[in-house]
Write a protein that holds these residues in place. Structure first.
Motif, PDB file in Angstrom:
ATOM      1  N   MET A 148       0.825  -1.203   0.000  1.00 16.57           N
ATOM      2  CA  MET A 148       0.000   0.000   0.000  1.00 16.57           C
ATOM      3  C   MET A 148       0.855   1.247   0.000  1.00 16.57           C
ATOM      4  N   ASP A 149       0.328   2.306  -0.607  1.00 13.65           N
ATOM      5  CA  ASP A 149       0.946   3.633  -0.593  1.00 13.65           C
ATOM      6  C   ASP A 149      -0.194   4.639  -0.681  1.00 13.65           C
ATOM      7  N   ARG A 150      -0.577   5.210   0.462  1.00 14.39           N
ATOM      8  CA  ARG A 150      -1.696   6.133   0.527  1.00 14.39           C
ATOM      9  C   ARG A 150      -1.293   7.369   1.324  1.00 14.39           C
ATOM     10  N   SER A 151      -2.073   8.442   1.185  1.00 14.50           N
ATOM     11  CA  SER A 151      -1.739   9.658   1.923  1.00 14.50           C
ATOM     12  C   SER A 151      -2.965  10.538   2.082  1.00 14.50           C
ATOM     13  N   THR A 152      -2.878  11.441   3.061  1.00 16.83           N
ATOM     14  CA  THR A 152      -3.851  12.510   3.282  1.00 16.83           C
ATOM     15  C   THR A 152      -3.046  13.803   3.353  1.00 16.83           C
ATOM     16  N   PRO A 153      -3.689  14.957   3.479  1.00 17.31           N
ATOM     17  CA  PRO A 153      -2.920  16.205   3.571  1.00 17.31           C
ATOM     18  C   PRO A 153      -1.947  16.260   4.749  1.00 17.31           C
ATOM     19  N   THR A 154      -2.226  15.519   5.810  1.00 12.48           N
ATOM     20  CA  THR A 154      -1.363  15.599   6.999  1.00 12.48           C
ATOM     21  C   THR A 154      -0.688  14.286   7.363  1.00 12.48           C
TER      22      THR A 154
ATOM     23  N   SER B  87       1.115  10.457   5.525  1.00 10.58           N
ATOM     24  CA  SER B  87       1.369   9.521   4.431  1.00 10.58           C
ATOM     25  C   SER B  87       1.631   8.142   5.028  1.00 10.58           C
ATOM     26  N   TYR B  88       1.307   7.109   4.258  1.00 15.27           N
ATOM     27  CA  TYR B  88       1.386   5.745   4.786  1.00 15.27           C
ATOM     28  C   TYR B  88       1.808   4.779   3.689  1.00 15.27           C
ATOM     29  N   GLN B  89       2.778   3.936   4.015  1.00 10.99           N
ATOM     30  CA  GLN B  89       3.215   2.854   3.141  1.00 10.99           C
ATOM     31  C   GLN B  89       3.291   1.575   3.966  1.00 10.99           C
ATOM     32  N   ALA B  90       2.987   0.449   3.326  1.00 14.67           N
ATOM     33  CA  ALA B  90       2.992  -0.820   4.060  1.00 14.67           C
ATOM     34  C   ALA B  90       3.563  -1.926   3.192  1.00 14.67           C
ATOM     35  N   TRP B  91       4.232  -2.872   3.859  1.00  9.20           N
ATOM     36  CA  TRP B  91       4.835  -4.039   3.221  1.00  9.20           C
ATOM     37  C   TRP B  91       4.489  -5.283   4.031  1.00  9.20           C
ATOM     38  N   ARG B  92       4.568  -6.441   3.372  1.00  2.00           N
ATOM     39  CA  ARG B  92       4.354  -7.721   4.041  1.00  2.00           C
ATOM     40  C   ARG B  92       5.399  -8.716   3.589  1.00  2.00           C
TER      41      ARG B  92
ATOM     42  N   GLN C  73       4.320 -11.197   8.525  1.00  2.00           N
ATOM     43  CA  GLN C  73       4.907 -10.039   9.193  1.00  2.00           C
ATOM     44  C   GLN C  73       4.645  -8.791   8.362  1.00  2.00           C
ATOM     45  N   TYR C  74       4.440  -7.678   9.069  1.00  2.00           N
ATOM     46  CA  TYR C  74       4.095  -6.424   8.401  1.00  2.00           C
ATOM     47  C   TYR C  74       5.062  -5.318   8.819  1.00  2.00           C
ATOM     48  N   ARG C  75       5.378  -4.507   7.851  1.00  8.20           N
ATOM     49  CA  ARG C  75       6.228  -3.335   8.068  1.00  8.20           C
ATOM     50  C   ARG C  75       5.496  -2.136   7.477  1.00  8.20           C
ATOM     51  N   SER C  76       5.462  -1.029   8.201  1.00  8.15           N
ATOM     52  CA  SER C  76       4.803   0.155   7.674  1.00  8.15           C
ATOM     53  C   SER C  76       5.625   1.395   7.989  1.00  8.15           C
ATOM     54  N   ARG C  77       5.443   2.409   7.184  1.00  6.34           N
ATOM     55  CA  ARG C  77       6.075   3.712   7.381  1.00  6.34           C
ATOM     56  C   ARG C  77       4.979   4.770   7.348  1.00  6.34           C
ATOM     57  N   THR C  78       4.786   5.424   8.480  1.00  2.00           N
ATOM     58  CA  THR C  78       3.796   6.478   8.597  1.00  2.00           C
ATOM     59  C   THR C  78       4.516   7.787   8.880  1.00  2.00           C
TER      60      THR C  78
END
Length: 370
Positions: free
Chosen positions: A93-99, A101-106, A115-120
């Motif tokens: 996933m790679d999504r965002s809002t004005p304030t 952003s979010y990316q996720a991996w598995r 296992q999940y890894r995310s960057r917010t």
């Protein structure tokens, strides 16, 4: 910052298919079927335990003892630096809002749950605020609608280490889940390594309901990063690493993650902004928020030296997990039977008949990873 319990709510139709399949094939009742709770679960609040100072955590070395140690710090650091030696991460996933952003991996290890890894990245937020936000159980009860109970079992005034007890609400066809979590924060120059994991607690008796989740790992690194607006260090990055075994078949859990991840993640940002406003207004800090400010000071060089000089710390959470139990493998008869029953009784409900049969065919191929 667990996501999987939130995402379980998005796979209710699939679970209904499984449950109906169990009823259809009850003559072949597998071991895992006897553990399913098909009735609504109404938990009452647990009596509050009297918090006590953990004698194990009073060690002056601030890392040689206790349920969360330097072994866990090193493991998290390796995950952040991509030096843990595990399988490659696949982006989901790679999504965002004005304030935000979010990316996720598995990734799927050879044994154990996905296992999940995310960057917010939160715009206009300090690492200290975000650290306190995710550590604050009292406030989490307000924005996390699946956390129905939280208490502190032990805490250490020297290191800030804690042992906490959580109960999380699950869909009506499952019993709620309880967690006994050890957690601790290390501060590497305003880069915060926050470890939370399931720990044994002999003094906490087990119950049939809620079901205890033993395998739980949810840890993150929090640090300042450049804002996408002006390039200044006014944004906060959270790198999260999460996995757990909730007693839900892993293939179904992976499908639920793909379908419901963004809906769960979107709750973080409004919760953080409300928390920030309350803090700015002078609302007193909760007990957990105060504990988040007590952490062990280290340096980046110390982390490197820990890797190079302490060979016995090379064990990882992955090596502690067991092989996938047979109970996770859903018999084809139950999946197909459940899909047929559901397709014949639903009329334009949550899922179309075509989707139901498609899911049944997909899960019948359990030998292949999603």
């Amino acid at each position: 910052m667990p996501l999987l319990p939130h995402l379980a709510m998005f796979i209710t139709p699939l679970w209904i298919a499984v449950i109906l399949g169990v009823l259809v094939g009850w003559a072949w009742k597998p071991k895992w079927a006897s553990r399913l709770n098909l009735r609504p679960q109404n938990d009452t609040a647990f009596p509050h335990s009297t918090p006590s100072l953990s004698a194990r955590e009073k060690d002056a070395s601030a890392g040689a003892s206790g349920p969360v140690t330097e072994r866990d710090l090193l493991h998290l650091w390796k995950l952040v630096e991509e030096k843990d030696g595990g399988p490659a991460w696949v982006q989901m996933m790679d999504r965002s809002t004005p304030t935000m952003s979010y990316q996720a991996w598995r990734r799927d290890p050879e044994s154990g749950p996905p296992q999940y890894r995310s960057r917010t990245v939160f715009e206009d937020a300090s690492p200290e605020l975000v650290r306190d936000f995710f550590w604050d159980d009292e406030y989490r009860l307000k924005w996390d609608d699946m956390l129905i109970y939280a208490s502190t079992l032990e805490e250490c005034d020297l290191t800030g280490a804690m042992m906490v007890h959580w109960v999380r609400k699950f869909p009506f066809f499952c019993s709620d889940r309880e967690y006994v979590i050890g957690r601790r924060i290390w501060d590497a120059g305003q880069v915060y390594y926050c470890v939370t994991k399931g720990v044994p607690c002999p003094s906490m008796p087990r119950h049939n309901k809620p079901k205890r989740v033993d395998l739980y790992y949810s840890s993150w690194c929090i640090r300042a990063v450049k804002s996408r607006k002006d390039g200044q260090l006014t944004s906060c990055e959270v790198l999260l690493f999460h996995h757990e075994d909730m007693g839900i078949p892993w293939e179904i859990a992976k499908l639920g993650v793909r379908q419901g991840m963004w809906g769960a993640v979107k709750k973080f940002d409004p919760g953080l902004r409300t928390y920030q406003k309350e803090r700015d207004s002078g609302v007193p800090l909760s007990r957990c928020a105060c504990a988040a400010k007590i952490n062990t000071k280290i340096t980046a060089d110390y982390l490197s030296s820990l890797e190079n000089t302490t060979s016995d710390l090379l064990e990882t959470e992955n090596q502690d997990t067991s092989d996938k139990p047979a109970g996770r493998n859903i018999p084809k008869l139950l999946i197909v039977g459940g899909a047929i029953a559901l397709a014949c009784t639903l009329d334009q409900g949550l899922l179309t008949k075509a989707v139901i049969f498609g899911v049944a065919r997909r899960f019948a191929k359990m030998g292949r990873r999603l």
